[in-house]
Design an enzyme around this catalytic site. Structure first.
Site, PDB file in Angstrom:
ATOM      1  CD  GLU A 192      36.978  32.194  38.266  1.00 34.76           C
ATOM      2  OE1 GLU A 192      36.045  32.895  38.578  1.00 34.76           O
ATOM      3  OE2 GLU A 192      37.859  31.752  39.225  1.00 34.76           O
TER       4      GLU A 192
ATOM      5  CD  GLU B 188      36.021  37.026  37.198  1.00 33.46           C
ATOM      6  OE1 GLU B 188      36.841  37.213  36.348  1.00 33.46           O
ATOM      7  OE2 GLU B 188      35.114  36.192  37.162  1.00 33.46           O
TER       8      GLU B 188
ATOM      9  CB  ALA C 190      28.970  32.831  37.137  1.00 34.16           C
TER      10      ALA C 190
ATOM     11  N   GLY D  21      33.222  34.871  39.982  1.00 35.07           N
ATOM     12  CA  GLY D  21      32.553  36.094  39.349  1.00 35.07           C
ATOM     13  C   GLY D  21      32.213  37.087  40.590  1.00 35.07           C
TER      14      GLY D  21
END
Length: 259
Positions: free
Chosen positions: A135, A115, A66, A112
């Site tokens: 993360e 994900e 992200a 992300g």
């Protein structure tokens, strides 16, 4: 469809979606997530679309995470809202789509990005790809379903290991632990995804959607058996069921129309 951060093209009933921020390693910023939400909705409601291939521009990254700068000063409530909005509009929207989504992982799939790939129904990785959820190195945890979907795919112990160490794995390891379906050379990545979708295109579209819905129900605190029974019954009311049975009896290939 014209987007600033995506390239979207529909060819022979396959929607090709490329996250086109190569210089930023295709990182997911707010604008990109908004465009993804739009194209996911389009895919779900458009009969012409029989499947989606999602990939990243270039050969270095699928999505390398992200855009951290956008939320570096968020409060707890803002962080929750960020995750909730992403879940509803993008990640869960992909998982719950009646159209099969294949992630063609062409490079780094981190945070992300992994994900996003895990939200897809299937994953194919280039043999040069690396995958991970880093993360915890930022004092965070995955916030777009990563803790749940990774556990579903690889089991509790391996999921906790990968998330808490933040270690990346190679495409080969990812295949061995069930994180991806196939590993292929970079040059064969899209053609392998096309091969899968071209096979699925031969099947009854409403039955494909019902199958996806039933499988996903098993993961989301629903009674998956009840959902399967319900979807099984609905199939009997379709023209495609009648065509499929007739074709079987007549020993010919079925011609499905998605009705």
């Amino acid at each position: 469809m014209a987007y600033q951060n995506l390239i979207s093209e529909l060819k022979e009933n396959i929607l090709y979606v490329t996250i086109n921020r190569e210089k930023a390693l295709n990182a997911l910023n707010a604008a990109t997530l908004s465009e993804l939400a739009d194209v996911i909705e389009y895919a779900g409601k458009t009969d012409e679309v029989r499947g989606v291939i999602l990939t990243g521009a270039g050969e270095k990254a699928f999505v390398a995470g992200a855009d951290i700068k956008e939320f570096s000063d968020y409060s707890g409530k803002q962080g929750e809202e960020l995750a909730r909005k992403g879940h509803e509009n993008v990640f869960n929207a992909i998982e719950n789509s009646p159209k099969p989504f294949i992630a063609a992982i062409n490079g780094f799939a981190l945070g992300g990005g992994l994900e996003l790939a895990m939200a897809c129904h299937m994953r194919i990785a280039a043999d040069t790809a690396k995958l991970g959820l880093p993360e915890v190195t930022l004092g965070l945890i995955p916030g777009y379903g990563g803790t749940q979907r990774l556990t579903q795919l690889v089991g509790k112990g391996k999921a906790i290991e990968l998330i808490t160490t933040a270690n990346m794995v190679t495409a080969t390891v990812a295949e061995n632990i069930g994180l991806v379906n196939y590993v292929v050379p970079q040059a064969s990545l899209i053609s392998k995804a096309e091969e899968l979708l071209n096979t699925i295109k031969l099947r009854a579209p409403l039955a494909v959607a019902a199958a996806i819905k039933s499988v996903i129900a098993s993961l989301n605190e629903e009674d998956g058996y009840a959902k399967e029974i319900q979807e099984f019954g609905k199939c009997f009311e379709t023209e495609d069921f009648k065509e499929g049975v007739t074709a079987f009896i007549e020993k010919r290939k079925a011609s499905f129309i998605g009705k």
